[in-house]
Design an enzyme around this catalytic site. Sequence first.
Site, PDB file in Angstrom:
ATOM      1  N   HIS A   1      12.916 -46.173 -43.749  1.00 41.45           N
ATOM      2  CA  HIS A   1      12.650 -46.436 -42.330  1.00 41.45           C
ATOM      3  C   HIS A   1      12.018 -45.242 -41.631  1.00 41.45           C
ATOM      4  CE1 HIS A   1      16.519 -44.297 -42.105  1.00 41.45           C
ATOM      5  NE2 HIS A   1      16.150 -43.953 -40.877  1.00 41.45           N
TER       6      HIS A   1
ATOM      7  N   HIS B   1      19.716 -35.300 -32.711  1.00 41.40           N
ATOM      8  CA  HIS B   1      20.629 -36.357 -33.167  1.00 41.40           C
ATOM      9  C   HIS B   1      21.328 -35.946 -34.452  1.00 41.40           C
ATOM     10  CE1 HIS B   1      17.229 -37.302 -35.790  1.00 41.40           C
ATOM     11  NE2 HIS B   1      17.760 -38.393 -36.281  1.00 41.40           N
TER      12      HIS B   1
HETATM   13  O1  LIG Z   1      20.693 -43.946 -42.839  1.00 40.95           O
HETATM   14  C1  LIG Z   1      20.471 -42.780 -42.509  1.00 40.95           C
HETATM   15  O2  LIG Z   1      20.433 -41.895 -43.352  1.00 40.95           O
HETATM   16  C2  LIG Z   1      20.201 -42.370 -41.065  1.00 40.95           C
HETATM   17  C3  LIG Z   1      19.729 -43.479 -40.145  1.00 40.95           C
HETATM   18  C4  LIG Z   1      19.329 -42.963 -38.757  1.00 40.95           C
HETATM   19  C5  LIG Z   1      20.115 -43.226 -37.623  1.00 40.95           C
HETATM   20  C6  LIG Z   1      19.745 -42.743 -36.364  1.00 40.95           C
HETATM   21  C7  LIG Z   1      18.590 -41.979 -36.195  1.00 40.95           C
HETATM   22  C8  LIG Z   1      17.801 -41.685 -37.304  1.00 40.95           C
HETATM   23  O3  LIG Z   1      16.683 -40.899 -37.213  1.00 40.95           O
HETATM   24  C9  LIG Z   1      18.167 -42.203 -38.580  1.00 40.95           C
HETATM   25  O4  LIG Z   1      17.350 -41.936 -39.624  1.00 40.95           O
HETATM   26 FE   LIG Z   2      15.920 -40.426 -39.271  1.00 42.48          FE
END
Ligand SMILES: O=C(O)CCc1cccc(O)c1O
Ligand SMILES: [Fe+2]
Length: 312
Positions: free
Chosen positions: A115, A179
């Site tokens: 993603h 974050h």
């Molecule tokens: O599944 C993961 O390793 C993290 C998922 C994920 C959650 C919030 C912000 C992000 O940028 C992100 O990548």
């Molecule tokens: Fe991320």
Amino acid sequence: MSIMLKCLSHTPLRGRNDPGADVVTEVDAVLNTARAEVEAFDPELILVFAPDHYNGLFYDLMPPFVVATAAESVGDYGTLPGSLSVDSELALELTRHLMDSDLDIALSHRLQVDHGCTQTLEEMTGSLSRYPVIPIIINSVAPPFVPYRRIRKLGEAVGRFLAGLNKRVLILGTGGLSHEPPVPLLADSPEEVKEFLICGRNPTPEARAAREARTIAAGKIYGTELCQQTPLNAAWDEAFIELLQSGALEQVDDFDIQQISAEAGRSTHEVRTWVAAFAAMAACGPYQARKDYYRPINEWIAGYGVVSATPA
Ligand SMILES: O=C(O)CCc1cccc(O)c1O
Ligand SMILES: [Fe+2]
């Protein structure tokens, strides 16, 4: 050549653990505008700087940065599956250019991306294959990290390459800002988690679902006293965006990796993709950067920002 830049946060919690409808509507509008700008620009090449979250790259061989000549989406968190339309020839040419620029870039002829790469491609183009693309994955999640100055130099060298092409190029950076989602650390992990971090490619659907459920659960309490993770840091994010707008990119050379992790969260280092993107932009000439949006959004575990740049 002509050039356009967009840097965006990504978050797989968009659509899965949303803030209030007013914020969702606001972000939808920002993304719609950005997508329309991309459509009007009609890029002949997209250079996307993206992180990976232990989906394509693991500690069995963890490169600081890697160019892909072919890339496949793992389709995590409901993102689009399938192949990215990578311009393999040009990706290989870029790799040679980077090596000739004294950068020890890794090369993949078959990379899985997550993603961190695909969400932004989809949001900006509606697809993973609409335009020719070159992905450069920058390690932003799996410490240790190379210093920020190395990322700036990588971006500059990429920009010099792009400046020599006779193409309309869209540069994308994806991730950040402040974050800290619940991503395990190798040093602190029990044996089975270590095993995943070292060679956890192609997890079972059950393992993937469990991971996604963990992230959603974290989103439900993020920023509250129930949450162990470092909270969002809007002041850090705003200062970072101002730095990019000022053009004084060499200031990232002073970034202290440990300090950023402590003040803004460990995944804040996804802004390395923004640093590379802006350094590439700067190598093509003076630019003007516009803050399209910023809001700290706990539900999404994201200091959520969108910034654009065009030649000044
Ligand atoms: O599944 C993961 O390793 C993290 C998922 C994920 C959650 C919030 C912000 C992000 O940028 C992100 O990548
Ligand atoms: Fe991320």
